[in-house]
Motif scaffolding. Structure first.
Motif, PDB file in Angstrom:
ATOM      1  N   ASP A 237       4.044   2.574  -5.529  1.00  0.00           N
ATOM      2  CA  ASP A 237       3.324   2.705  -6.809  1.00  0.00           C
ATOM      3  C   ASP A 237       3.684   1.572  -7.754  1.00  0.00           C
ATOM      4  OD1 ASP A 237       2.130   5.039  -5.923  1.00  0.00           O
ATOM      5  OD2 ASP A 237       3.807   6.297  -6.623  1.00  0.00           O
ATOM      6  N   SER A 238       4.933   1.146  -7.679  1.00  0.00           N
ATOM      7  CA  SER A 238       5.367   0.009  -8.505  1.00  0.00           C
ATOM      8  C   SER A 238       6.013  -1.021  -7.604  1.00  0.00           C
ATOM      9  CB  SER A 238       6.361   0.478  -9.578  1.00  0.00           C
ATOM     10  OG  SER A 238       7.514   1.055  -8.985  1.00  0.00           O
TER      11      SER A 238
ATOM     12  N   ASN B  98       0.805  -1.228   0.000  1.00  0.00           N
ATOM     13  CA  ASN B  98       0.000   0.000   0.000  1.00  0.00           C
ATOM     14  C   ASN B  98       0.836   1.274   0.000  1.00  0.00           C
ATOM     15  OD1 ASN B  98       0.994  -0.153   2.582  1.00  0.00           O
ATOM     16  ND2 ASN B  98      -0.945   0.384   3.604  1.00  0.00           N
ATOM     17  N   THR B  99       2.171   1.170   0.062  1.00  0.00           N
ATOM     18  CA  THR B  99       3.009   2.373   0.054  1.00  0.00           C
ATOM     19  C   THR B  99       3.806   2.539  -1.230  1.00  0.00           C
ATOM     20  OG1 THR B  99       4.858   1.187   1.087  1.00  0.00           O
ATOM     21  CG2 THR B  99       3.267   2.248   2.566  1.00  0.00           C
TER      22      THR B  99
END
Length: 480
Positions: A97-98, A94-95
């Protein structure tokens, strides 16, 4: 490095005991510190494992990870949630982006979760975010791993710190142990050191003192008895010899002082007696002398008689002071009033010599003293300045008053005295200029009376030359 051999035996014994105590307490503190830190880490892991279990339950019910609400879990904020496959690859975070491609099976918490079902890592750097986290991981029945993490912040670090109250308690216990150890080793060491010193002194025939007792225990009592017996025997012999020497010295000193005082008085009496005799013989031999001449010789007789009277008075006063303070009656007096009376009485005499007396003492000084002796102190000092200083001003000041002491200064602006005379200034019959002193009618006992009177009032007096000229007398009196 400081050698232990340079320390005394009690000190060496205490150092060894101190080292042993510190080592033992230090090991216990370190062990307890790590145990407590590990316990707190396990408590945090249990809380995070509850979150992991909750997430796994929600996933088993068909929820997606982003839809799972974690707001009710306190006190943790900003919980990082990761889902890792049984192959070690991150399939959700959840922290991020990839998602990173690195395999996570070598991570401590993941490795323990694979082997034991759960695991945690206290502080580990994340390559993905660049931050430090506390990680807690749990494996599902399907083999996937849910991992939660909280940032390793300053406040979180403090949560994991050991209880410093415990460290303070252990520090106090260590201090108490050191104090008790010090007294214990000191007691034993004193026995050994004193016995060794006693044996050396006896062997060398030195004087044995009974003023330093052994510690009060069985060994100390035996040692004390031995030392006391030997000391008493030695002291008895020493006392006998000392009393004999003291009696002999006292006798010789009395004879010396008596002879010196007799010689001085005899010397001082010669001049006035001779002058009186010459005057009387002249008047008897020459009956036809004019009335003016007869009056001159009678005046000379009167002057020398007054000088003899002053000498006898001063000698009597010194004798009283030599007898000791028990013969001097003291009462509560106001020293300020005594000084004012003396200054007022001497002001006229000073004016005839072109001098003024400045009294700057206005504060009441109440003390226990003998009025006549205190008057004699200031009378003699002022008379001495009037007759011999050659100055124009005498100054009296209060320069210190605190507790039971009072310090008064009396100075003049005259010529002072040569430095070689200062150490002997208060000696009996000592004169700087003998001819001038006798011509002025002095007995040579004034400053000696001053010193003795000040000493009898629990004080001291000093004399020094001022840089601006003249003599400065500083007197300290005890008010009790």
């Amino acid at each position: 490095m400081y050698s232990l051999n340079k320390l005394s035996y009690p000190q060496r014994l205490f150092v060894w005991l101190l080292g042993y105590s510190l080592l033992m307490v230090g090991c216990f503190v370190v062990f307890q510190y790590h145990r407590e830190k590990e316990f707190k880490a396990e408590e945090i892991d249990k809380q995070l494992q509850l979150i992991n279990t909750y997430i796994l339950n929600e996933l088993s019910e068909g929820y997606d990870v982003p839809d799972i609400k974690l707001d009710e879990f306190k006190p943790f904020d900003n919980i990082r949630v990761s889902v890792i496959s049984d192959k070690g690859h991150i399939i959700y975070d959840n922290t991020l982006d990839s998602l990173p491609k690195t395999n996570h099976l070598d991570r401590q918490e993941i490795r323990n979760a694979v082997l034991n079902g759960s695991g945690y890592a206290v502080r580990r750097h994340s390559e993905s975010t660049g931050n430090y986290y506390f990680y807690s991981a749990k494996k599902s029945d399907e083999g996937n791993i849910v991992r939660t993490a909280v940032p390793y912040s300053v406040s979180f670090s403090g949560l994991l710190q050991a209880d410093y109250g415990f460290l303070w308690i252990m520090g106090i216990i260590t201090l108490v142990m050191c104090i008790l150890g010090y007294f214990a080793t000191r007691r034993v060491g004193l026995h050994i050191i004193r016995l060794n010193r006693f044996a050396e002194n006896v062997e060398n025939g030195a004087q044995i003192s009974d003023t330093e007792p052994f510690p009060h225990d069985e060994l100390g009592e035996i040692s004390n008895h031995i030392v006391r017996l030997y000391a008493r025997l030695q002291q008895a012999v020493a006392d006998r010899d000392s009393e004999h020497r003291a009696a002999l010295h006292e006798q010789l000193e009395k004879e010396r002082i008596k002879k010196q005082l007799t010689n001085n008085i005899n010397h001082e009496l010669k001049t006035p007696v001779a002058s009186i005799r010459v005057s009387v013989e002249t008047m008897i031999t020459h009956r036809d002398l004019s009335e003016e001449k007869q009056m001159l010789f009678l005046q000379r007789c009167l002057t020398n008689t007054e000088r003899l009277q002053r000498l006898l008075t001063d000698v009597s006063l010194l004798t009283r002071m030599d007898d000791g303070s028990t013969s001097i009656i003291k009462e509560q007096v106001n020293l300020t009033d005594i000084i004012n009376d003396v200054v007022e009485d001497r002001q006229i005499i000073a004016a005839t010599k072109g001098m003024t007396i400045e009294n700057y003492i206005s504060r009441n000084i109440v003390m226990d003293g003998n009025p006549s002796l205190l008057e004699a102190v200031f009378n003699n000092l002022i008379d001495n300045a009037i007759v011999y200083s050659g100055g124009t001003k005498i100054k009296i000041e209060l320069i210190g008053m605190g507790g039971e002491k009072v310090v008064i200064a009396l100075s003049d602006n005259g010529c002072g005295v040569l430095s070689e005379h200062l150490p002997r200034l208060f000696e009996r019959f000592y004169r700087i200029d003998k001819g001038r002193s006798r011509a002025a009618g002095g007995t040579g006992l004034g400053l000696s009376i001053v010193k003795n009177a000040v000493v009898l009032h629990g004080g001291e007096i000093t004399a020094e030359n001022q840089n601006s000229g003249g003599l400065l007398f500083k007197m300290t009196f005890s008010r009790k």
